[in-house]
Design an enzyme around this catalytic site. Sequence first.
Site, PDB file in Angstrom:
ATOM      1  CE  LYS A 102      -4.350   1.076  -0.151  1.00  0.00           C
ATOM      2  NZ  LYS A 102      -5.279   0.443  -1.104  1.00  0.00           N
ATOM      3  N   GLY A 138     -21.935   6.137   2.136  1.00  0.00           N
ATOM      4  CA  GLY A 138     -20.962   6.588   1.155  1.00  0.00           C
ATOM      5  C   GLY A 138     -21.427   6.340  -0.266  1.00  0.00           C
ATOM      6  CB  VAL A 139     -23.455   7.879  -2.672  1.00  0.00           C
ATOM      7  CG1 VAL A 139     -24.516   7.042  -2.016  1.00  0.00           C
ATOM      8  CG2 VAL A 139     -23.515   9.325  -2.184  1.00  0.00           C
ATOM      9  N   GLY A 140     -19.755   7.526  -3.135  1.00  0.00           N
ATOM     10  CA  GLY A 140     -18.672   7.987  -3.987  1.00  0.00           C
ATOM     11  C   GLY A 140     -18.503   7.090  -5.187  1.00  0.00           C
ATOM     12  CG  ASN A 141     -14.925   7.454  -7.444  1.00  0.00           C
ATOM     13  OD1 ASN A 141     -15.684   8.297  -7.894  1.00  0.00           O
ATOM     14  ND2 ASN A 141     -13.629   7.672  -7.268  1.00  0.00           N
ATOM     15  CB  VAL A 142     -17.284   1.836  -4.516  1.00  0.00           C
ATOM     16  CG1 VAL A 142     -17.887   0.436  -4.378  1.00  0.00           C
ATOM     17  CG2 VAL A 142     -15.835   1.741  -4.959  1.00  0.00           C
TER      18      VAL A 142
END
Length: 505
Positions: A153, A287-291
């Site tokens: 990482k 969470g409604v981001g990229n995923v």
Amino acid sequence: MYLARANRSSNLGKRMISRVGWRSMSSILNLRGDTYDLAAAIQADGLMRGYAVYDNKEQGVKVSSPGLEPLRKFLENDTVDFDKHEGMFFEVGLHTRALHGAFLASTVRGQGCGGIRLRKYNTVEEYIRDGMRLATGMGRKSALAGLWAGGGKGVIAEPPRVQVNDFRGTEREEAMPSIPEGGLEKYLGTDNVISDPFYRQILFQEYGDFLTSLRGCYVAAEDAGVFVSDVDVVFSRSRYTTCISVEKGGSGNPSVPTAAGIVSAMEGALAETGMGDLKGKKITIQGVGNVGRPMIRYLLEKGVSSIVAGDVDAVAVERARKEVGEVSEVDIRLITSSKESEDLWATECDILSPCAYGAVLNEESIQKINAKFVVGAANNQLKDPHTHGELLHDRKIIYVPDYVANRMGIVNCANEAYGRVGRLEHLEDPAITRHLDHEYEFGVYQTTRRVLRLAFDENIATNKAADRLADEALQQPHPIWGHRSQQIIDSLVEDQWHTCKSVAE
């Protein structure tokens, strides 16, 4: 020469130090102090680089310089996250003075692979723990997916706020391959340096040089806070990069296949517990981001009866609202307020899906959960894997460990160098799509069922069951290269990487 160039950038460094508020360039590193105390400790030893590696012969941690001795003691006494991590390498950016890091867990199966994360950390300990957990999770994720890759990482600690004009007169200003149209003047006075295009280009060029200097023991990709355009900049300085843009022959943003993988894990969990499929189920998404955003579309295709989704970012919520549109037959509620987002944990539903940052499953939030399952995309969801996995087990909440469910990002980009079959936007490559096939042995669905079956049979927490299966797979050496990354790490230590004067040494 590397150190000579660092000295010529000293004026910028002094301005950075004054803004951070470092108490002094002391070698007494406090793990609970400001994140950038780690950079200060490295520089106090007259260096720009530092490392901590696990010495298998001595059965202990070795650090690069006296200033990192407190880090060695911390790692050797830690029983929560440190698991004989093979190495962690740090570099203070030549021009940005940003703290660049690369963490390696087990690399027996192959090079340490994982995305670069860019975020703010409050303490050195928080930064180190996040890097270790993320690297461990990536290794386990790849192992359960049947990939020949180890755990790695990249972590960049968000630097203090500075103005772009702090970079005027640096060598990099003259040497940059492409300065944004309009020149530096266009960006002078920018309040948030992280959102500034010129600063980001310098930042990720630095990370690319850092990555090259590690000789391939870690292969980078995209993660939270980093975009494909940033990875392209890293790629311009280092071949040890995946998730580059489609235009440059890469696989691009892996968020959409990751969303599909989370839905497949939900299906596996429902099937293993005899609860059928997703049709008619109630889903809550944090969470409604990229995923999280594309996951809504996949869930609608599966026939769920309701979706409640929240995010503290109003822009992300509005974008999700526009993409979803009107769906009369499904109850969809999108929440922006942070207070309401916190209340998502108590929403009655079948599946709760954390899709933001990690460490969200803790003693307080677990007590609020009103769901039968927790299946999400966020990495390191358990704040304390030992305590909070057991707490979920005691509450009879079925938790699908994040690295079991969210593997499609690494699946999407791990083997980019081998080419692509079919059109990327339609997920036509069988090497990718088989992981979404319910019949594939190493697919998300079957892996989820295998983990839950072991947990149920032995009445243990699901994260313990997943760790056991993954750690067994992690002991299988790469069939061609063996434990090559460990050889590379050993060579970096032997060649005194921390004192090298160029990325090519």
